[in-house]
Motif scaffolding. Structure first.
Motif, PDB file in Angstrom:
ATOM      1  N   ILE A   1       5.848 -31.279  84.530  1.00 22.27           N
ATOM      2  CA  ILE A   1       4.973 -30.840  85.614  1.00 22.27           C
ATOM      3  C   ILE A   1       3.528 -30.867  85.129  1.00 22.27           C
ATOM      4  O   ILE A   1       3.216 -30.321  84.065  1.00 22.27           O
ATOM      5  CB  ILE A   1       5.353 -29.416  86.098  1.00 22.27           C
ATOM      6  N   HIS A   2       2.667 -31.487  85.901  1.00 22.49           N
ATOM      7  CA  HIS A   2       1.245 -31.575  85.549  1.00 22.49           C
ATOM      8  C   HIS A   2       0.516 -30.347  86.089  1.00 22.49           C
ATOM      9  O   HIS A   2      -0.281 -30.423  87.027  1.00 22.49           O
ATOM     10  CB  HIS A   2       0.644 -32.873  86.090  1.00 22.49           C
ATOM     11  N   ALA A   3       0.847 -29.206  85.486  1.00 18.84           N
ATOM     12  CA  ALA A   3       0.248 -27.918  85.850  1.00 18.84           C
ATOM     13  C   ALA A   3       0.447 -26.972  84.669  1.00 18.84           C
ATOM     14  O   ALA A   3       1.352 -27.177  83.850  1.00 18.84           O
ATOM     15  CB  ALA A   3       0.916 -27.359  87.103  1.00 18.84           C
ATOM     16  N   PRO A   4      -0.361 -25.918  84.582  1.00 19.96           N
ATOM     17  CA  PRO A   4      -0.218 -24.960  83.484  1.00 19.96           C
ATOM     18  C   PRO A   4       1.116 -24.211  83.538  1.00 19.96           C
ATOM     19  O   PRO A   4       1.693 -23.999  84.611  1.00 19.96           O
ATOM     20  CB  PRO A   4      -1.381 -23.983  83.696  1.00 19.96           C
ATOM     21  N   ALA A   5       1.579 -23.782  82.371  1.00 23.34           N
ATOM     22  CA  ALA A   5       2.839 -23.036  82.278  1.00 23.34           C
ATOM     23  C   ALA A   5       2.809 -21.774  83.138  1.00 23.34           C
ATOM     24  O   ALA A   5       3.815 -21.415  83.754  1.00 23.34           O
ATOM     25  CB  ALA A   5       3.135 -22.692  80.824  1.00 23.34           C
ATOM     26  N   GLU A   6       1.680 -21.101  83.210  1.00 25.17           N
ATOM     27  CA  GLU A   6       1.572 -19.866  84.008  1.00 25.17           C
ATOM     28  C   GLU A   6       1.882 -20.133  85.477  1.00 25.17           C
ATOM     29  O   GLU A   6       2.569 -19.343  86.135  1.00 25.17           O
ATOM     30  CB  GLU A   6       0.167 -19.249  83.878  1.00 25.17           C
ATOM     31  N   THR A   7       1.371 -21.237  85.993  1.00 26.64           N
ATOM     32  CA  THR A   7       1.618 -21.609  87.392  1.00 26.64           C
ATOM     33  C   THR A   7       3.102 -21.869  87.614  1.00 26.64           C
ATOM     34  O   THR A   7       3.699 -21.357  88.569  1.00 26.64           O
ATOM     35  CB  THR A   7       0.804 -22.860  87.767  1.00 26.64           C
ATOM     36  N   CYS A   8       3.708 -22.638  86.730  1.00 29.37           N
ATOM     37  CA  CYS A   8       5.133 -22.978  86.854  1.00 29.37           C
ATOM     38  C   CYS A   8       5.991 -21.731  86.735  1.00 29.37           C
ATOM     39  O   CYS A   8       6.923 -21.520  87.528  1.00 29.37           O
ATOM     40  CB  CYS A   8       5.529 -23.991  85.784  1.00 29.37           C
ATOM     41  N   PHE A   9       5.678 -20.884  85.774  1.00 33.26           N
ATOM     42  CA  PHE A   9       6.425 -19.651  85.545  1.00 33.26           C
ATOM     43  C   PHE A   9       6.407 -18.767  86.788  1.00 33.26           C
ATOM     44  O   PHE A   9       7.451 -18.275  87.235  1.00 33.26           O
ATOM     45  CB  PHE A   9       5.824 -18.909  84.344  1.00 33.26           C
ATOM     46  N   ASP A  10       5.234 -18.571  87.356  1.00 34.56           N
ATOM     47  CA  ASP A  10       5.121 -17.698  88.526  1.00 34.56           C
ATOM     48  C   ASP A  10       5.804 -18.285  89.752  1.00 34.56           C
ATOM     49  O   ASP A  10       6.364 -17.557  90.571  1.00 34.56           O
ATOM     50  CB  ASP A  10       3.658 -17.369  88.813  1.00 34.56           C
ATOM     51  N   LEU A  11       5.793 -19.601  89.900  1.00 36.52           N
ATOM     52  CA  LEU A  11       6.514 -20.217  91.014  1.00 36.52           C
ATOM     53  C   LEU A  11       8.016 -19.986  90.892  1.00 36.52           C
ATOM     54  O   LEU A  11       8.690 -19.714  91.886  1.00 36.52           O
ATOM     55  CB  LEU A  11       6.215 -21.714  91.095  1.00 36.52           C
ATOM     56  N   VAL A  12       8.539 -20.069  89.665  1.00 34.83           N
ATOM     57  CA  VAL A  12       9.976 -19.877  89.456  1.00 34.83           C
ATOM     58  C   VAL A  12      10.403 -18.456  89.804  1.00 34.83           C
ATOM     59  O   VAL A  12      11.488 -18.247  90.342  1.00 34.83           O
ATOM     60  CB  VAL A  12      10.368 -20.237  88.001  1.00 34.83           C
ATOM     61  N   ARG A  13       9.564 -17.470  89.562  1.00 36.16           N
ATOM     62  CA  ARG A  13       9.975 -16.092  89.816  1.00 36.16           C
ATOM     63  C   ARG A  13       9.577 -15.565  91.201  1.00 36.16           C
ATOM     64  O   ARG A  13       9.862 -14.426  91.546  1.00 36.16           O
ATOM     65  CB  ARG A  13       9.470 -15.169  88.715  1.00 36.16           C
ATOM     66  N   ASP A  14       8.973 -16.429  92.004  1.00 36.35           N
ATOM     67  CA  ASP A  14       8.576 -16.058  93.363  1.00 36.35           C
ATOM     68  C   ASP A  14       9.775 -16.226  94.308  1.00 36.35           C
ATOM     69  O   ASP A  14      10.313 -17.318  94.457  1.00 36.35           O
ATOM     70  CB  ASP A  14       7.417 -16.942  93.806  1.00 36.35           C
ATOM     71  N   ILE A  15      10.188 -15.151  94.934  1.00 39.64           N
ATOM     72  CA  ILE A  15      11.387 -15.153  95.785  1.00 39.64           C
ATOM     73  C   ILE A  15      11.211 -16.078  96.994  1.00 39.64           C
ATOM     74  O   ILE A  15      12.126 -16.824  97.352  1.00 39.64           O
ATOM     75  CB  ILE A  15      11.736 -13.719  96.254  1.00 39.64           C
ATOM     76  N   ARG A  16      10.050 -16.072  97.615  1.00 44.10           N
ATOM     77  CA  ARG A  16       9.812 -16.946  98.767  1.00 44.10           C
ATOM     78  C   ARG A  16       9.918 -18.410  98.358  1.00 44.10           C
ATOM     79  O   ARG A  16      10.523 -19.224  99.060  1.00 44.10           O
ATOM     80  CB  ARG A  16       8.434 -16.674  99.382  1.00 44.10           C
TER      81      ARG A  16
END
Length: 152
Positions: free
Chosen positions: A10-25
């Motif tokens: 993924i061409h994005a920072p780890a923080e962005t990817c991490f938060d997307l994974v834990r977002d219920i919506r």
């Protein structure tokens, strides 16, 4: 114990990817093919360490529920959720986020034990491995789009 490893660049920072994974919506949006929805525990926002969520969705033509608890949480590198209730004997999903030159390498490792002994192991090989691989691969492609779009 069956195990699947899926890697997504993924061409994005780890923080962005991490938060997307834990977002219920985002989870329910990226699993639309199974009509998943959060029905108990954390049903909106971002899930964190020690919290649980129950998802209900349609798999193999049957409506099923799976409750998981976040058992490890090291933002932005590791999130582990483990089944506390559901149709598996055990189920563990390890989400790893490795910063690489071009963004993030997201690794999903699924480890489970099916019920019903030898019959469960046959179902694992004939159906379940492929189903879980396809489900997570499709979800990750959508996560990739969302993460990369946030940077555009």
């Amino acid at each position: 114990m069956p195990e699947i490893l899926i890697e997504t660049q993924i061409h994005a920072p780890a923080e962005t990817c991490f938060d997307l994974v834990r977002d219920i919506r985002v989870h329910t949006e990226t699993t639309m093919q199974t009509d998943e929805r959060a029905v108990a525990g954390v049903t909106e926002g971002m899930i964190g360490l020690g919290q649980t969520v129950t998802f209900e969705g349609r798999h193999f033509g049957f409506r099923q529920r799976l409750t998981v608890r976040v058992t490890e949480f090291e933002r932005p590198t590791l999130l582990v959720d483990e089944m506390t209730e559901g149709n598996f004997h055990s189920f563990k999903h390890i989400h790893e986020f490795v910063t690489v030159r071009s963004g993030t390498l997201m690794r999903d490792r699924l480890i489970w034990t099916s019920p019903f002994g030898i019959l469960g192991r046959i179902v694992d090989q004939l159906l379940l491995k492929r189903h879980l691989r396809e489900l997570v691969t499709k979800r990750n492609l959508r996560l990739k789009q969302l993460a990369e779009h946030r940077l555009a």
